[in-house]
Design a protein around this motif. Structure first.
Motif: not given
Length: 530
Positions: A215-232, A460-468, A482-483
């Motif tokens: 990979e060519e070095s073009k770094p971006k720092q990313v924060a990912i949040v997984q809130p884990n809200v039960d949709p039901y 960068a993959r952000s899921a409400n719950t696992g897998i981010s 984790p889930w």
């Protein structure tokens, strides 16, 4: 061959086809069609004794087994929708296999097997582009967890994997038949060499590409949040939405610093569309608090998902999916990604690839008259609004990011549209909690690895719950969460502006197969009526 034996072979083929989606190695697909091919040969050899419909029943049993073992988890979101998806997809798959079987009855052996390959690939392509899109079980997806085998997807996309699976099954089967029928050694040697070339050349190429890719070095720092809200059990009043905002920002603060470039939240962080009028984002209290949080950091920009709505001035300007409120106002609801940049601007993207039966009613143009009585099967009645084409978010420093919402990550050629328009990073936001702790959310994450290879874009993959998680340009996964746990992760991923062959040319294998299918079907019709 007795009927019981044929039924067992059909079931066995269905089980073999399902294993790659259930955590087993993708190479099992190389032999998954063999039991069906045995049945196909049985009926072809006895075509004067059996009608072609006899094969159709066995084909349906095989693909129904495949569908139910791999996608039963849809029932957690919608029982009716799951039944419709499994039965409809099985029926369509069996029709394709039946048509290929009829071609085998009419054509020489090699041409008959070519029909099987091009008909199946054409069917998969069709499943990406009609109004009931369901490409989940595309054969090329079966290698999603074996990325060292498929680095050449950057040239072919997943249809290259489909072609590989079909070719290997046909070549192995032909060799086994030749061995059983004591065909001349020369033909057996040719078949053995062909099979070895088809297997090892793609593997060697892929292993070499994987080892040599840098990979060519073009770094971006990313924060990912997984809130884990039960949709039901989720609540949608102001108190609940405020609580979700506070929890989201708390998690984001735990991994964000002055080096963070992007903060990514999942699909529908805020679920109540009543609080998200797109014409009033400047005065939206949630937006103001999000911007206030961003001001604590030097570079951070924020991407997250909401359910939003847009009001139309009059019915003439309303879309086909627009709803009408009690006071006569026309409006659309959207599954929306919002980007807050460092310049204080809000950017919006509306999900384009909607889930049938949950987010859209198919064939709305023709069936719109029943939209008010259609049963709610897991989401909304009627359809959400959508935008027609992919579009990117542009950060303050000019970096373009692709906001891919949930189901859209299954569509390889659609994701290339973001990249052709300049996307250097891909952010996938999703809510996989609807499927509970089943293979569904694992399968969905694995497909993102295919998009990374096809486009050579970091994800960068952000899921409400696992897998981010983070996925690099070779498809390797890092920091998977984790889930069913609240989580926040931070990492560095590289941007990329180079275009792969697949990005430039898309699903050319499928388009070629579709052209050949039309010619072969015409030829089949001519031979049928001669």
């Amino acid at each position: 061959m007795k009927r019981t034996q044929r039924l067992l072979l059909s079931l066995f083929s269905g089980v073999l086809l399902s294993l790659a989606w259930l955590g087993f190695p993708g190479w099992i697909l190389f032999i998954a069609f063999l039991p069906l091919l045995v049945i196909d040969k049985f009926f072809v050899d006895r075509k004067e004794e059996y009608r072609s419909v006899s094969f159709w029943g066995h084909a349906f049993l095989a693909v129904f087994t495949w569908n139910i073992l791999t996608t039963w988890w849809i029932m957690h979101a919608t029982l009716v929708g799951a039944a419709m998806a499994i039965i409809t997809n099985s029926f369509l798959m069996s029709l394709v296999l039946w048509l290929a079987h009829m071609a085998r009855r009419k054509f020489r052996s090699n041409l008959g097997y070519i029909c099987l390959a091009v008909f199946w690939i054409s069917f998969e392509y069709f499943h990406f582009h009609w109004d009931i899109e369901w490409p989940w079980l595309q054969l090329g997806n079966g290698f999603a967890n074996n990325v060292k085998m498929i680095q050449w997807y950057e040239f072919t996309g997943t249809f290259g994997g489909t072609l590989w699976v079909l070719a290997m099954n046909i070549l192995i089967f032909k060799l086994l038949v030749q061995l059983q029928e004591r065909i001349a050694n020369r033909e057996r040697v040719i078949s053995l060499v062909s099979m070895a070339v088809a297997l090892f050349v793609p593997l060697i190429i892929s292993w070499s590409m994987y080892a040599g890719y840098k990979e060519e070095s073009k770094p971006k720092q990313v924060a990912i949040v997984q809130p884990n809200v039960d949709p039901y059990s989720e609540e949608y009043d102001m108190r609940a939405e405020t609580k979700k905002r506070d929890n989201f920002l708390k998690l984001a603060a735990s991994v964000t610093d002055n080096n963070t470039d992007f903060i990514v939240g999942p699909e529908t962080v805020f679920e109540n569309p009543g609080y998200w009028n797109e014409a009033e984002l400047n005065s939206n209290g949630f937006v103001h608090s999000m911007k206030g949080f961003m001001n604590n950091y030097d570079h951070a920009e924020l991407l997250f998902g909401v359910s939003s709505y847009k009001v139309y001035p009059n019915k003439a300007e309303a879309t086909l999916t627009a709803r009408t409120s009690q006071d006569g106002t026309s409006y659309d609801r959207f599954n929306t990604a919002i980007f807050l940049d460092r310049n204080g601007e809000e950017q919006i993207y509306h999900k384009s690839k909607l889930v049938v039966g949950v987010e859209k009613m198919p064939f709305m143009k023709y069936l719109g008259f029943i939209r008010d009585i259609v049963i709610n099967i897991g989401g909304t009645t009627g359809s959400l609004g959508r935008q027609e084409a992919a579009s990117n978010f542009v950060s303050a420093d000019g970096t373009m990011v692709a906001p891919v919402i949930c189901y859209e990550s299954v569509f390889g050629e659609y994701v290339t549209d973001y990249v052709k328009k300049g996307a250097e990073l891909i952010f996938i936001i999703t809510n996989d909690g609807w499927w509970k702790n089943t293979p569904g959310y694992k399968q969905h994450m694995s497909f993102a690895r295919l998009r990374a290879i096809e486009t050579r874009r970091s994800i960068a993959r952000s899921a409400n719950t696992g897998i981010s998680c983070f996925i690099n340009q070779r498809g390797d996964v890092s920091q998977p969460t984790p889930w069913w746990q609240e989580a926040a992760i931070s990492g560095s991923i590289n941007a990329n502006s180079e275009l792969t062959f697949y990005v430039k040319h898309g699903d050319y294998i499928a388009r070629a197969a579709l052209f050949l299918s039309v010619l072969l079907v015409l030829l089949l019709v001519v031979k049928r009526f001669r």
